[in-house]
Scaffold this active site. Sequence first.
Site, PDB file in Angstrom:
ATOM      1  N   HIS A  63       0.848  -1.205   0.000  1.00 50.14           N
ATOM      2  CA  HIS A  63       0.000   0.000   0.000  1.00 50.14           C
ATOM      3  C   HIS A  63       0.878   1.247   0.000  1.00 50.14           C
ATOM      4  O   HIS A  63       1.376   1.677   1.043  1.00 50.14           O
ATOM      5  CB  HIS A  63      -0.902  -0.011   1.235  1.00 50.14           C
ATOM      6  CG  HIS A  63      -1.922   1.078   1.265  1.00 50.14           C
ATOM      7  ND1 HIS A  63      -3.127   0.942   1.918  1.00 50.14           N
ATOM      8  CD2 HIS A  63      -1.945   2.334   0.737  1.00 50.14           C
ATOM      9  CE1 HIS A  63      -3.842   2.043   1.792  1.00 50.14           C
ATOM     10  NE2 HIS A  63      -3.127   2.927   1.083  1.00 50.14           N
ATOM     11  N   HIS A  65       1.600   5.192  -2.391  1.00 49.96           N
ATOM     12  CA  HIS A  65       1.108   6.120  -3.417  1.00 49.96           C
ATOM     13  C   HIS A  65       2.303   6.653  -4.202  1.00 49.96           C
ATOM     14  O   HIS A  65       3.146   7.359  -3.641  1.00 49.96           O
ATOM     15  CB  HIS A  65       0.337   7.272  -2.766  1.00 49.96           C
ATOM     16  CG  HIS A  65      -0.889   6.796  -2.027  1.00 49.96           C
ATOM     17  ND1 HIS A  65      -2.122   6.703  -2.625  1.00 49.96           N
ATOM     18  CD2 HIS A  65      -1.053   6.346  -0.751  1.00 49.96           C
ATOM     19  CE1 HIS A  65      -3.004   6.230  -1.739  1.00 49.96           C
ATOM     20  NE2 HIS A  65      -2.374   5.999  -0.598  1.00 49.96           N
ATOM     21  N   LEU A  66       2.380   6.284  -5.474  1.00 50.57           N
ATOM     22  CA  LEU A  66       3.480   6.764  -6.322  1.00 50.57           C
ATOM     23  C   LEU A  66       3.035   7.959  -7.179  1.00 50.57           C
ATOM     24  O   LEU A  66       3.851   8.569  -7.851  1.00 50.57           O
ATOM     25  CB  LEU A  66       4.021   5.636  -7.203  1.00 50.57           C
ATOM     26  CG  LEU A  66       4.612   4.432  -6.454  1.00 50.57           C
ATOM     27  CD1 LEU A  66       5.128   3.376  -7.430  1.00 50.57           C
ATOM     28  CD2 LEU A  66       5.734   4.861  -5.502  1.00 50.57           C
ATOM     29  N   ARG A  67       1.730   8.235  -7.172  1.00 56.15           N
ATOM     30  CA  ARG A  67       1.150   9.483  -7.731  1.00 56.15           C
ATOM     31  C   ARG A  67       1.228   9.622  -9.245  1.00 56.15           C
ATOM     32  O   ARG A  67       0.957  10.706  -9.766  1.00 56.15           O
ATOM     33  CB  ARG A  67       1.797  10.716  -7.083  1.00 56.15           C
ATOM     34  CG  ARG A  67       1.765  10.758  -5.557  1.00 56.15           C
ATOM     35  CD  ARG A  67       0.389  10.814  -4.993  1.00 56.15           C
ATOM     36  NE  ARG A  67       0.388  11.185  -3.568  1.00 56.15           N
ATOM     37  CZ  ARG A  67      -0.592  10.883  -2.738  1.00 56.15           C
ATOM     38  NH1 ARG A  67      -1.652  10.218  -3.151  1.00 56.15           N
ATOM     39  NH2 ARG A  67      -0.531  11.254  -1.481  1.00 56.15           N
ATOM     40  N   ASN A  97      -5.424   6.061  -6.812  1.00 60.74           N
ATOM     41  CA  ASN A  97      -6.079   7.375  -6.675  1.00 60.74           C
ATOM     42  C   ASN A  97      -5.201   8.489  -7.248  1.00 60.74           C
ATOM     43  O   ASN A  97      -4.739   9.385  -6.553  1.00 60.74           O
ATOM     44  CB  ASN A  97      -6.467   7.663  -5.220  1.00 60.74           C
ATOM     45  CG  ASN A  97      -5.293   7.671  -4.260  1.00 60.74           C
ATOM     46  OD1 ASN A  97      -4.249   7.084  -4.537  1.00 60.74           O
ATOM     47  ND2 ASN A  97      -5.436   8.344  -3.133  1.00 60.74           N
ATOM     48  N   ASP A 155      -8.931   3.246  -2.786  1.00 63.19           N
ATOM     49  CA  ASP A 155      -8.251   3.841  -1.636  1.00 63.19           C
ATOM     50  C   ASP A 155      -8.253   5.372  -1.685  1.00 63.19           C
ATOM     51  O   ASP A 155      -8.051   5.985  -2.730  1.00 63.19           O
ATOM     52  CB  ASP A 155      -6.803   3.366  -1.558  1.00 63.19           C
ATOM     53  CG  ASP A 155      -6.119   3.896  -0.311  1.00 63.19           C
ATOM     54  OD1 ASP A 155      -6.587   3.572   0.786  1.00 63.19           O
ATOM     55  OD2 ASP A 155      -5.155   4.666  -0.442  1.00 63.19           O
ATOM     56  N   ASN A 294      -5.311   9.958   7.123  1.00 65.56           N
ATOM     57  CA  ASN A 294      -6.598   9.269   7.083  1.00 65.56           C
ATOM     58  C   ASN A 294      -6.399   7.769   6.865  1.00 65.56           C
ATOM     59  O   ASN A 294      -5.847   7.384   5.848  1.00 65.56           O
ATOM     60  CB  ASN A 294      -7.446   9.845   5.950  1.00 65.56           C
ATOM     61  CG  ASN A 294      -8.814   9.204   5.877  1.00 65.56           C
ATOM     62  OD1 ASN A 294      -9.275   8.627   6.840  1.00 65.56           O
ATOM     63  ND2 ASN A 294      -9.433   9.281   4.713  1.00 65.56           N
ATOM     64  N   ASP A 321       1.280   2.840   3.597  1.00 64.45           N
ATOM     65  CA  ASP A 321       0.384   3.913   3.138  1.00 64.45           C
ATOM     66  C   ASP A 321       1.192   5.192   2.903  1.00 64.45           C
ATOM     67  O   ASP A 321       0.738   6.303   3.227  1.00 64.45           O
ATOM     68  CB  ASP A 321      -0.769   4.164   4.112  1.00 64.45           C
ATOM     69  CG  ASP A 321      -1.866   5.039   3.479  1.00 64.45           C
ATOM     70  OD1 ASP A 321      -1.790   5.318   2.267  1.00 64.45           O
ATOM     71  OD2 ASP A 321      -2.787   5.454   4.211  1.00 64.45           O
ATOM     72  N   HIS A 325       3.030  14.290  -0.182  1.00 63.44           N
ATOM     73  CA  HIS A 325       2.321  15.489  -0.641  1.00 63.44           C
ATOM     74  C   HIS A 325       3.314  16.615  -0.852  1.00 63.44           C
ATOM     75  O   HIS A 325       4.352  16.682  -0.188  1.00 63.44           O
ATOM     76  CB  HIS A 325       1.264  15.912   0.384  1.00 63.44           C
ATOM     77  CG  HIS A 325       0.068  15.016   0.403  1.00 63.44           C
ATOM     78  ND1 HIS A 325      -0.825  14.944  -0.643  1.00 63.44           N
ATOM     79  CD2 HIS A 325      -0.376  14.133   1.330  1.00 63.44           C
ATOM     80  CE1 HIS A 325      -1.780  14.067  -0.350  1.00 63.44           C
ATOM     81  NE2 HIS A 325      -1.516  13.549   0.835  1.00 63.44           N
TER      82      HIS A 325
HETATM   83  O1  DOR Z   1      -3.913   9.843   4.566  1.00 64.39           O
HETATM   84  C1  DOR Z   1      -4.189   9.312   3.494  1.00 64.39           C
HETATM   85  N1  DOR Z   1      -3.640   9.741   2.335  1.00 64.39           N
HETATM   86  N2  DOR Z   1      -5.081   8.307   3.476  1.00 64.39           N
HETATM   87  C2  DOR Z   1      -5.550   7.794   2.335  1.00 64.39           C
HETATM   88  O2  DOR Z   1      -6.351   6.894   2.393  1.00 64.39           O
HETATM   89  C3  DOR Z   1      -5.116   8.359   1.038  1.00 64.39           C
HETATM   90  C4  DOR Z   1      -3.801   8.998   1.148  1.00 64.39           C
HETATM   91  C5  DOR Z   1      -3.437   9.846  -0.051  1.00 64.39           C
HETATM   92  O3  DOR Z   1      -3.680   9.417  -1.179  1.00 64.39           O
HETATM   93  O4  DOR Z   1      -2.841  10.913   0.138  1.00 64.39           O
END
Ligand code: DOR
Length: 453
Positions: A63, A65-67, A97, A155, A294, A321, A325
């Site tokens: 899990h 996020h490579l964006r 996502n 997600d 989250n 996770d 950002h």
């Molecule tokens: O904190 C989070 N950031 N929870 C998630 O479920 C998504 C993730 C994100 O994509 O930044």
Amino acid sequence: MTDKSLLIKDARLLDPGQSLDKVADVLITDGEIKWIGKGQTPANVETINAAGLILTPGFIDIHCHLREPGLEYKENISTGTRAAARGGFTTVCCMPNTSPPVDSKSLVEYVLRRAAAEAVIRVLPIGCISKAQQGKELAEMGGMASAGAVAFSDDGKPVANANLMRQALSYSLTLNMPIIDHCEDPALFEGGLMNESPTSYRLGLKGIPSAAEETMVGRDIALAALTGAHVHIAHISTAGSVDLVRNAKAKGVRVTAEVTPHHLLMTDDWVTGVRIIGGSSATANPYDTSTKVNPPLRAKSDAAALLEALKDGTIDCIATDHAPHDVVDKSQEYDHASFGISGIETAFGLLMALVHTGKLDIKTLVEKLTVAPAKVIGHGYKGIKAGAPAELTLLNPDEEWTVDVNSFLSKGKNSPLNGIILKGKVKATIYDGKIVYSDVNDAATAPRKKTNA
Ligand code: DOR
């Protein structure tokens, strides 16, 4: 032509997948483990003296996020996989996502093409459950599976419509792949910013009750029981969710769960500025948006329940996770900042605080980062044995280092651990027989200078 061989000398080999725990040498040639213990050493060999270090199978993060595509200002496959390698990971599953969300065969192919061009480790894409993550109709799950997706998830957003979730679970059965569930009741979550608790009242931040997660965990366990499909609970965060998963497993429902390092080791008082890991502490302001995540950082009792559940097998594995950002997304009032922690580079050091305080043994920790996540998705685990592809992580369990977000290889500098000293460091990561990360030139995380004070 034969690549230069790599000899790792005198490491403690720790592979929970085959109950291996012994000190030995490992020779890697042409991307494979040639021998363990003794054998002929070629002339053209690079040697790593690993006495006192631990060699494990490469970590697997199911899990992160490579964006890519579309959010490359936060992260991309090149920076994200380099950051992952620095965290000891040789396989990562990336969430869909993105912008646009990865909800079609062609977008899965796109991610895999980008990974083939840019990644330093294995990237396994996760496809959306619903088209554009809108929760209205199913995405082309079959097409995505044939292109190489390994699981499905919306997600970042819950699947609010129970009937759509039922359909997704039923369809996933035919593909033999898990549905990874972002458990959040939208109405209970609405406008929430942190864990609902005395702390949220004191800070004046709208709370997210545990029930926002637990109602969805309960619903989707019921749907997994109804369909016979495999539901995997992402980033489980409350004691109540743990009880639901434990009971469901006892009844034979096909449910698995993952926990993040931050939900195990950080609590909602971090939003007030508390920062303590093991013997290290740092100063931070209240309302620091790097703590906004989250599901939110929960109560101490939740973190304790998560750890117990990890140990007794209710929670199957650890996943980061990793949610990088951009500085603008986080340099806002708490209400408006994005949710997420950039955690892939600190995961091992942070988790080692559990080992150093006697709460978790190192074998279980390694199992939860290697064999266990591989089992959830049915991919990725390569043991330490002759003939196996060389995907390995070399660790110093006792080395201290100071987290400096400016040294992160990830574009996301959003970590509440900045300035904290962690004990336990990834020294090198090997993928396809090559060193894809080594801390030798990692000046920014060079060991903390020891003072005599
Ligand atoms: O904190 C989070 N950031 N929870 C998630 O479920 C998504 C993730 C994100 O994509 O930044």
